[in-house]
Scaffold this motif. Structure first.
Motif, PDB file in Angstrom:
ATOM      1  N   ALA A 256       0.623  -1.114   0.052  1.00 12.59           N
ATOM      2  CA  ALA A 256      -0.021   0.116  -0.021  1.00 12.59           C
ATOM      3  C   ALA A 256       0.798   1.309   0.138  1.00 12.59           C
ATOM      4  O   ALA A 256       2.184   1.257   0.495  1.00 12.59           O
ATOM      5  N   ALA A 257       0.237   2.250  -0.601  1.00 10.44           N
ATOM      6  CA  ALA A 257       0.800   3.635  -0.235  1.00 10.44           C
ATOM      7  C   ALA A 257       0.496   3.970   1.058  1.00 10.44           C
ATOM      8  O   ALA A 257      -0.318   3.789   1.737  1.00 10.44           O
ATOM      9  N   LEU A 258       1.355   5.039   1.411  1.00  3.11           N
ATOM     10  CA  LEU A 258       1.382   5.614   2.951  1.00  3.11           C
ATOM     11  C   LEU A 258       0.902   7.098   2.765  1.00  3.11           C
ATOM     12  O   LEU A 258       1.205   8.063   1.939  1.00  3.11           O
ATOM     13  N   GLY A 259      -0.285   7.308   3.666  1.00  2.00           N
ATOM     14  CA  GLY A 259      -0.716   9.076   3.563  1.00  2.00           C
ATOM     15  C   GLY A 259      -0.848   9.262   4.828  1.00  2.00           C
ATOM     16  O   GLY A 259      -0.382   8.633   5.990  1.00  2.00           O
ATOM     17  N   ALA A 260      -1.267  10.511   5.077  1.00  2.00           N
ATOM     18  CA  ALA A 260      -1.363  11.192   6.391  1.00  2.00           C
ATOM     19  C   ALA A 260      -2.347  12.445   6.415  1.00  2.00           C
ATOM     20  O   ALA A 260      -2.792  12.761   5.505  1.00  2.00           O
ATOM     21  N   SER A 261      -2.961  12.522   7.604  1.00  2.00           N
ATOM     22  CA  SER A 261      -3.754  13.721   7.652  1.00  2.00           C
ATOM     23  C   SER A 261      -3.051  14.966   7.902  1.00  2.00           C
ATOM     24  O   SER A 261      -1.446  14.667   8.072  1.00  2.00           O
ATOM     25  N   ARG A 262      -3.510  16.099   7.654  1.00  2.00           N
ATOM     26  CA  ARG A 262      -3.027  17.567   7.670  1.00  2.00           C
ATOM     27  C   ARG A 262      -2.346  17.598   9.249  1.00  2.00           C
ATOM     28  O   ARG A 262      -1.291  17.970   9.281  1.00  2.00           O
ATOM     29  N   ALA A 263      -2.836  17.190  10.185  1.00  2.00           N
ATOM     30  CA  ALA A 263      -2.472  17.330  11.605  1.00  2.00           C
ATOM     31  C   ALA A 263      -1.150  16.561  11.769  1.00  2.00           C
ATOM     32  O   ALA A 263      -0.332  17.165  12.221  1.00  2.00           O
ATOM     33  N   ALA A 264      -1.031  15.520  11.100  1.00  2.00           N
ATOM     34  CA  ALA A 264       0.041  14.748  11.013  1.00  2.00           C
ATOM     35  C   ALA A 264       1.306  15.288  10.351  1.00  2.00           C
ATOM     36  O   ALA A 264       2.543  15.400  10.864  1.00  2.00           O
ATOM     37  N   VAL A 265       0.946  15.660   9.185  1.00  2.00           N
ATOM     38  CA  VAL A 265       1.905  16.556   8.446  1.00  2.00           C
ATOM     39  C   VAL A 265       2.656  17.876   8.958  1.00  2.00           C
ATOM     40  O   VAL A 265       3.643  18.078   9.238  1.00  2.00           O
ATOM     41  N   ASP A 266       1.592  18.478   9.840  1.00  2.00           N
ATOM     42  CA  ASP A 266       1.861  19.946  10.382  1.00  2.00           C
ATOM     43  C   ASP A 266       2.675  19.562  11.638  1.00  2.00           C
ATOM     44  O   ASP A 266       3.319  20.404  12.082  1.00  2.00           O
ATOM     45  N   ALA A 267       2.502  18.412  12.204  1.00  2.00           N
ATOM     46  CA  ALA A 267       3.132  17.991  13.389  1.00  2.00           C
ATOM     47  C   ALA A 267       4.767  17.606  13.089  1.00  2.00           C
ATOM     48  O   ALA A 267       5.519  17.253  13.863  1.00  2.00           O
ATOM     49  N   GLY A 268       4.954  17.166  11.670  1.00  2.00           N
ATOM     50  CA  GLY A 268       6.142  16.832  11.103  1.00  2.00           C
ATOM     51  C   GLY A 268       6.388  15.695  11.207  1.00  2.00           C
ATOM     52  O   GLY A 268       7.715  14.903  11.088  1.00  2.00           O
ATOM     53  N   TYR A 269       5.373  14.549  11.403  1.00  2.00           N
ATOM     54  CA  TYR A 269       5.495  13.148  11.469  1.00  2.00           C
ATOM     55  C   TYR A 269       6.198  12.702   9.755  1.00  2.00           C
ATOM     56  O   TYR A 269       6.857  11.614   9.644  1.00  2.00           O
ATOM     57  N   VAL A 270       5.414  13.286   8.840  1.00  2.00           N
ATOM     58  CA  VAL A 270       5.865  12.740   7.437  1.00  2.00           C
ATOM     59  C   VAL A 270       6.023  14.185   6.610  1.00  2.00           C
ATOM     60  O   VAL A 270       5.388  15.132   6.969  1.00  2.00           O
ATOM     61  N   PRO A 271       6.528  14.072   5.510  1.00  2.00           N
ATOM     62  CA  PRO A 271       6.428  15.327   4.535  1.00  2.00           C
ATOM     63  C   PRO A 271       4.999  15.599   4.108  1.00  2.00           C
ATOM     64  O   PRO A 271       4.113  14.868   3.948  1.00  2.00           O
TER      65      PRO A 271
END
Length: 313
Positions: free
Chosen positions: A224-239
């Motif tokens: 699978a591809a990996l995705g994230a919510s905006r909150a996770a991106v804003d927290a710096g977990y992923v690009p």
């Protein structure tokens, strides 16, 4: 009535977004032409010419077009614009940068993010973060459209014979912008907008390390591809490239697994068209459960490893 599809590419091959955009153009009606603007992009133009229902390919080739900058591409589209009834762009960063400039230069309106073609002058598009669908009719002589990729299948079907490729003299560089640098995220996994299965994580994962340790094994098992919510991106977990949502990428995979995502409206707008939505969250009242086909209320740090273990069994 002729439609011009503006192709997105990297000077080596067509982006999958072009195939989705071409499908929308087919719904509008034939004939369909394609514009390939780039540098040393002969192979891209040839690939576009082989696509089914394409009657002609315009090929603008110049060094200042190699980076796909909106300021460089737009004049070439405008130069052709009045020959066409429809100018169709993918609703990607590429298309969204160019389309408004073209519409302004041609003094017409733009219809963004179309999800259905009712008739050649009438289209559907989501509003209010996808909570309502607007039917929009345009009386402009040239319709400038961007296409929501998840709403149209990508068709790579080839024609029996290649369409003619005609050289287009590139509009000279106006020198108003240059590309300083570009940092690309190289993914070993499927690209988000093309993936059939997406595993997405939210702020509930707590950190970048836990995002990786919890979600990567599951994504590996499911390819699978990996995705994230905006909150996770804003927290710096992923690009930023991982962000799914109204301000990120719009996706519609066969399976979307939301882990530790509460379900903010802007996130739901980007993934609620997924065929099957699976949510894992410890909060039974989380909004994500209102659209989930399968919901698991529990601790994600226990549930996801258990799921991976069962997949390995």
């Amino acid at each position: 009535m002729t439609t011009l599809v503006i192709a997105e590419h990297d000077n080596v091959e067509l982006n999958a977004s072009t195939l989705h955009t071409l499908m929308a153009a087919r719904r509008i009606g034939e004939p369909i032409h394609v514009l390939v603007a780039g540098f040393r992009s002969t192979e891209v133009a040839a690939a576009a010419a082989r696509l089914e229902d394409v009657e002609k390919v315009w090929h603008a080739d110049a060094e200042h077009l190699k980076d796909g900058l909106a300021e460089a591409i737009e004049p070439n589209v405008v130069a052709l614009g009045n020959q066409y009834s429809h100018l169709v762009f993918p609703a990607t960063a590429y298309g969204k940068n160019i389309a408004p400039r073209v519409a302004a230069k041609l003094a017409v309106g733009q219809i963004s993010d179309i999800t259905a073609v009712i008739s050649p002058d009438t289209f559907e598009r989501p509003v209010y973060a996808g909570n309502a669908i607007a039917t929009v009719q345009s009386l402009d002589p040239v319709k400038v459209l961007t296409v929501r990729l998840s709403a149209f299948d990508a068709s790579a079907a080839e024609a029996a014979a290649a369409a003619p490729v005609e050289a287009l003299a590139a509009v000279p560089d106006r020198g108003i912008s240059t590309l300083v640098s570009r940092e690309l995220t190289k993914l070993e996994r499927p690209e988000l907008t093309a993936a059939k299965v997406i595993v997405s994580g939210g702020r509930g994962l707590g950190s970048s390390d836990q995002y990786k340790s919890v979600l990567e094994p599951l994504a590996d098992r499911l390819q699978a591809a990996l995705g994230a919510s905006r909150a996770a991106v804003d927290a710096g977990y992923v690009p930023n490239d991982y962000q799914v949502g109204q301000t990120g990428k719009i996706v519609a995979p066969d399976v979307y697994i939301a882990v530790g995502i509460s379900g903010a409206i802007q996130h739901l707008a980007g993934m609620k068209d997924s065929k099957t939505i699976i949510a894992i969250n410890k909060d039974a009242e989380a909004p994500i459960f209102s659209i989930a086909d399968v919901g698991l209320v529990g601790d994600l740090f226990e549930a996801v490893p258990d799921l991976v273990e069962k997949l390995d069994a």
